[in-house]
Write a protein that holds these residues in place. Structure first.
Motif, PDB file in Angstrom:
ATOM      1  N   TYR A   1       0.712  -1.304   0.054  1.00  0.00           N
ATOM      2  CA  TYR A   1      -0.032  -0.019  -0.052  1.00  0.00           C
ATOM      3  C   TYR A   1       0.800   1.245   0.023  1.00  0.00           C
ATOM      4  CZ  TYR A   1      -4.014  -3.057   0.497  1.00  0.00           C
ATOM      5  OH  TYR A   1      -5.233  -3.972   0.301  1.00  0.00           O
ATOM      6  N   ARG A   2       2.032   1.238   0.851  1.00  0.00           N
ATOM      7  CA  ARG A   2       2.886   2.409   0.586  1.00  0.00           C
ATOM      8  C   ARG A   2       3.149   2.510  -0.882  1.00  0.00           C
ATOM      9  NH1 ARG A   2       4.989  -0.029   5.609  1.00  0.00           N
ATOM     10  NH2 ARG A   2       4.001   1.135   7.356  1.00  0.00           N
ATOM     11  N   ARG A   3       3.724   1.445  -1.544  1.00  0.00           N
ATOM     12  CA  ARG A   3       4.235   1.592  -2.959  1.00  0.00           C
ATOM     13  C   ARG A   3       2.943   2.254  -3.910  1.00  0.00           C
ATOM     14  NH1 ARG A   3       5.710  -3.748  -2.805  1.00  0.00           N
ATOM     15  NH2 ARG A   3       4.074  -3.983  -4.665  1.00  0.00           N
ATOM     16  N   CYS A   4       1.792   2.104  -3.307  1.00  0.00           N
ATOM     17  CA  CYS A   4       0.731   2.865  -4.001  1.00  0.00           C
ATOM     18  C   CYS A   4       0.185   3.917  -3.305  1.00  0.00           C
ATOM     19  CB  CYS A   4      -0.624   1.668  -3.937  1.00  0.00           C
ATOM     20  SG  CYS A   4      -0.356   0.011  -4.800  1.00  0.00           S
ATOM     21  N   GLY A   5       0.901   4.409  -2.859  1.00  0.00           N
ATOM     22  CA  GLY A   5       0.662   5.943  -2.276  1.00  0.00           C
ATOM     23  C   GLY A   5       0.149   6.248  -0.859  1.00  0.00           C
ATOM     24  N   TYR A   6      -0.271   5.078  -0.353  1.00  0.00           N
ATOM     25  CA  TYR A   6      -0.917   5.238   0.937  1.00  0.00           C
ATOM     26  C   TYR A   6       0.017   5.543   1.976  1.00  0.00           C
ATOM     27  CZ  TYR A   6      -5.287   3.334  -0.838  1.00  0.00           C
ATOM     28  OH  TYR A   6      -6.333   3.201  -1.793  1.00  0.00           O
ATOM     29  N   VAL A   7      -0.455   6.191   3.054  1.00  0.00           N
ATOM     30  CA  VAL A   7       0.491   6.942   4.198  1.00  0.00           C
ATOM     31  C   VAL A   7      -0.076   6.108   5.340  1.00  0.00           C
ATOM     32  CG1 VAL A   7       1.160   9.012   5.438  1.00  0.00           C
ATOM     33  CG2 VAL A   7       0.885   9.039   2.950  1.00  0.00           C
ATOM     34  N   GLY A   8       0.790   5.944   6.228  1.00  0.00           N
ATOM     35  CA  GLY A   8       0.600   5.349   7.774  1.00  0.00           C
ATOM     36  C   GLY A   8       1.614   4.372   8.168  1.00  0.00           C
ATOM     37  N   VAL A   9       2.119   4.269   9.142  1.00  0.00           N
ATOM     38  CA  VAL A   9       3.063   3.731   9.762  1.00  0.00           C
ATOM     39  C   VAL A   9       2.845   3.007  11.311  1.00  0.00           C
ATOM     40  CG1 VAL A   9       4.871   4.444   8.484  1.00  0.00           C
ATOM     41  CG2 VAL A   9       4.647   5.524  10.504  1.00  0.00           C
ATOM     42  N   GLU A  10       1.921   3.655  11.906  1.00  0.00           N
ATOM     43  CA  GLU A  10       1.714   3.643  13.279  1.00  0.00           C
ATOM     44  C   GLU A  10       0.851   2.370  13.333  1.00  0.00           C
ATOM     45  OE1 GLU A  10       2.923   4.919  15.973  1.00  0.00           O
ATOM     46  OE2 GLU A  10       4.218   5.995  14.726  1.00  0.00           O
ATOM     47  N   PRO A  11       1.368   1.385  14.073  1.00  0.00           N
ATOM     48  CA  PRO A  11       0.554  -0.098  14.340  1.00  0.00           C
ATOM     49  C   PRO A  11      -0.702   0.185  15.122  1.00  0.00           C
ATOM     50  CG  PRO A  11       2.637  -0.181  15.432  1.00  0.00           C
ATOM     51  CD  PRO A  11       2.647   1.016  14.584  1.00  0.00           C
ATOM     52  N   ALA A  12      -1.814  -0.585  14.774  1.00  0.00           N
ATOM     53  CA  ALA A  12      -3.023  -0.438  15.469  1.00  0.00           C
ATOM     54  C   ALA A  12      -3.860  -1.735  15.799  1.00  0.00           C
ATOM     55  CB  ALA A  12      -4.183   0.867  14.829  1.00  0.00           C
ATOM     56  N   ILE A  13      -4.716  -1.895  16.257  1.00  0.00           N
ATOM     57  CA  ILE A  13      -5.270  -3.304  16.553  1.00  0.00           C
ATOM     58  C   ILE A  13      -6.676  -3.041  15.713  1.00  0.00           C
ATOM     59  CG2 ILE A  13      -6.368  -4.522  18.104  1.00  0.00           C
ATOM     60  CD1 ILE A  13      -3.445  -4.699  18.283  1.00  0.00           C
ATOM     61  N   TYR A  14      -6.907  -3.985  15.028  1.00  0.00           N
ATOM     62  CA  TYR A  14      -8.239  -3.946  14.063  1.00  0.00           C
ATOM     63  C   TYR A  14      -8.966  -5.169  15.037  1.00  0.00           C
ATOM     64  CZ  TYR A  14     -11.561  -5.641  10.544  1.00  0.00           C
ATOM     65  OH  TYR A  14     -12.612  -6.016   9.863  1.00  0.00           O
ATOM     66  N   HIS A  15     -10.457  -4.623  15.161  1.00  0.00           N
ATOM     67  CA  HIS A  15     -11.331  -5.655  15.769  1.00  0.00           C
ATOM     68  C   HIS A  15     -12.338  -5.945  14.814  1.00  0.00           C
ATOM     69  CE1 HIS A  15      -9.913  -4.597  19.869  1.00  0.00           C
ATOM     70  NE2 HIS A  15      -9.577  -3.656  19.341  1.00  0.00           N
ATOM     71  N   SER A  16     -12.323  -7.322  14.494  1.00  0.00           N
ATOM     72  CA  SER A  16     -13.169  -7.689  13.086  1.00  0.00           C
ATOM     73  C   SER A  16     -14.522  -7.833  13.715  1.00  0.00           C
ATOM     74  CB  SER A  16     -12.686  -8.990  12.676  1.00  0.00           C
ATOM     75  OG  SER A  16     -13.144 -10.204  13.479  1.00  0.00           O
ATOM     76  N   PRO A  17     -15.511  -7.931  12.989  1.00  0.00           N
ATOM     77  CA  PRO A  17     -17.018  -8.163  13.216  1.00  0.00           C
ATOM     78  C   PRO A  17     -17.157  -9.403  13.966  1.00  0.00           C
ATOM     79  CG  PRO A  17     -17.003  -7.333  11.100  1.00  0.00           C
ATOM     80  CD  PRO A  17     -15.617  -7.780  11.688  1.00  0.00           C
ATOM     81  N   SER A  18     -16.418 -10.437  13.812  1.00  0.00           N
ATOM     82  CA  SER A  18     -16.695 -11.954  14.345  1.00  0.00           C
ATOM     83  C   SER A  18     -15.598 -11.900  15.829  1.00  0.00           C
ATOM     84  CB  SER A  18     -15.819 -12.731  13.436  1.00  0.00           C
ATOM     85  OG  SER A  18     -14.391 -12.539  13.297  1.00  0.00           O
ATOM     86  N   GLY A  19     -14.904 -10.739  16.216  1.00  0.00           N
ATOM     87  CA  GLY A  19     -14.484 -10.858  17.546  1.00  0.00           C
ATOM     88  C   GLY A  19     -12.982 -10.875  17.543  1.00  0.00           C
ATOM     89  N   LEU A  20     -12.389 -11.338  16.247  1.00  0.00           N
ATOM     90  CA  LEU A  20     -11.143 -11.451  16.084  1.00  0.00           C
ATOM     91  C   LEU A  20     -10.269 -10.019  16.182  1.00  0.00           C
ATOM     92  CD1 LEU A  20      -8.766 -13.625  15.457  1.00  0.00           C
ATOM     93  CD2 LEU A  20      -9.016 -12.928  12.920  1.00  0.00           C
ATOM     94  N   VAL A  21      -9.050 -10.269  17.015  1.00  0.00           N
ATOM     95  CA  VAL A  21      -8.416  -9.274  16.965  1.00  0.00           C
ATOM     96  C   VAL A  21      -6.951  -9.342  16.595  1.00  0.00           C
ATOM     97  CG1 VAL A  21      -7.097  -7.685  18.899  1.00  0.00           C
ATOM     98  CG2 VAL A  21      -9.414  -8.591  19.481  1.00  0.00           C
ATOM     99  N   LEU A  22      -6.612  -8.386  15.445  1.00  0.00           N
ATOM    100  CA  LEU A  22      -5.424  -8.466  14.758  1.00  0.00           C
ATOM    101  C   LEU A  22      -4.686  -7.135  14.754  1.00  0.00           C
ATOM    102  CD1 LEU A  22      -6.732 -10.308  11.498  1.00  0.00           C
ATOM    103  CD2 LEU A  22      -5.324 -11.365  13.149  1.00  0.00           C
ATOM    104  N   ALA A  23      -3.455  -7.343  14.526  1.00  0.00           N
ATOM    105  CA  ALA A  23      -2.481  -6.005  14.444  1.00  0.00           C
ATOM    106  C   ALA A  23      -2.607  -5.404  12.868  1.00  0.00           C
ATOM    107  CB  ALA A  23      -0.958  -6.116  14.735  1.00  0.00           C
ATOM    108  N   CYS A  24      -2.740  -4.264  12.864  1.00  0.00           N
ATOM    109  CA  CYS A  24      -2.910  -3.768  11.497  1.00  0.00           C
ATOM    110  C   CYS A  24      -2.136  -2.464  11.414  1.00  0.00           C
ATOM    111  CB  CYS A  24      -4.339  -3.588  10.924  1.00  0.00           C
ATOM    112  SG  CYS A  24      -5.127  -2.103  11.961  1.00  0.00           S
ATOM    113  N   VAL A  25      -2.087  -1.845  10.210  1.00  0.00           N
ATOM    114  CA  VAL A  25      -1.525  -0.460   9.851  1.00  0.00           C
ATOM    115  C   VAL A  25      -2.525   0.389   9.245  1.00  0.00           C
ATOM    116  CG1 VAL A  25       0.488   0.981   9.186  1.00  0.00           C
ATOM    117  CG2 VAL A  25       0.816  -1.287   9.750  1.00  0.00           C
ATOM    118  N   PRO A  26      -3.217   1.216  10.160  1.00  0.00           N
ATOM    119  CA  PRO A  26      -4.284   2.228   9.220  1.00  0.00           C
ATOM    120  C   PRO A  26      -3.572   3.046   8.460  1.00  0.00           C
ATOM    121  CG  PRO A  26      -4.384   1.960  11.886  1.00  0.00           C
ATOM    122  CD  PRO A  26      -3.244   1.676  11.573  1.00  0.00           C
TER     123      PRO A  26
END
Length: 155
Positions: free
Chosen positions: A124-149
């Motif tokens: 996504y960075r190669r495609c022009g997206y900006v963001g480096v700070e990791p965060a936590i994604y909470h899926s509708p099913s309750g799964l918790v995953l690290a992500c980068v907004p």
């Protein structure tokens, strides 16, 4: 020949299967086996089929779906970009992303955002997206995953 078409409700299980295969192949090392198995458990009937009502698209080669992507206009969010393992590294994910960004522009969105998986942030960075700070994604099913907004200015 590659084409992108709008998904229909009957495409839900195919889209779910593409997602599961892509996650299990591409996310090794970024997430644990347990996380990947939980993330890909179930079937489209467990709620994934509801996404087909959104701007959900399939990338097809010779008419066969090999990739997915979605645009959520309410959230200005791009997501569900998955490519079957046998078709990765051919520019298909980029073509899906470009298509979704074009739709977003046509709908007047100035910025789109996404939650990148840890293994996809570089793409996504190669495609022009900006963001480096990791965060936590909470899926509708309750799964918790690290992500980068991330976000990208379109206009």
């Amino acid at each position: 020949m590659f084409e992108i078409r709008r998904a229909t409700p009957s495409d839900a299980q195919t889209a779910f299967d593409i997602r599961a295969q892509a996650i299990r192949h591409q996310c090794i090392g970024a997430y644990t086996t347990e996380q990947m198995l939980a993330w890909t458990a179930g079937s489209a009937k467990d709620g994934y089929n509801d996404l087909m009502a959104n701007h959900f698209y399939l990338g097809c080669i010779q008419g066969e779906p090999v990739a997915t992507g979605m645009l959520d206009l309410e959230k200005s969010e791009v997501g569900a970009i998955f490519v079957l393992p046998g078709f990765m590294q051919r520019g298909i994910g980029k073509r899906i992303l470009d298509h979704l960004e074009g739709l977003a522009r046509d709908c007047g969105l100035a910025v789109v955002n996404l939650d990148a998986t840890l293994n996809a942030a570089h793409f996504y960075r190669r495609c022009g997206y900006v963001g480096v700070e990791p965060a936590i994604y909470h899926s509708p099913s309750g799964l918790v995953l690290a992500c980068v907004p991330m976000e990208k200015r379109l206009l």
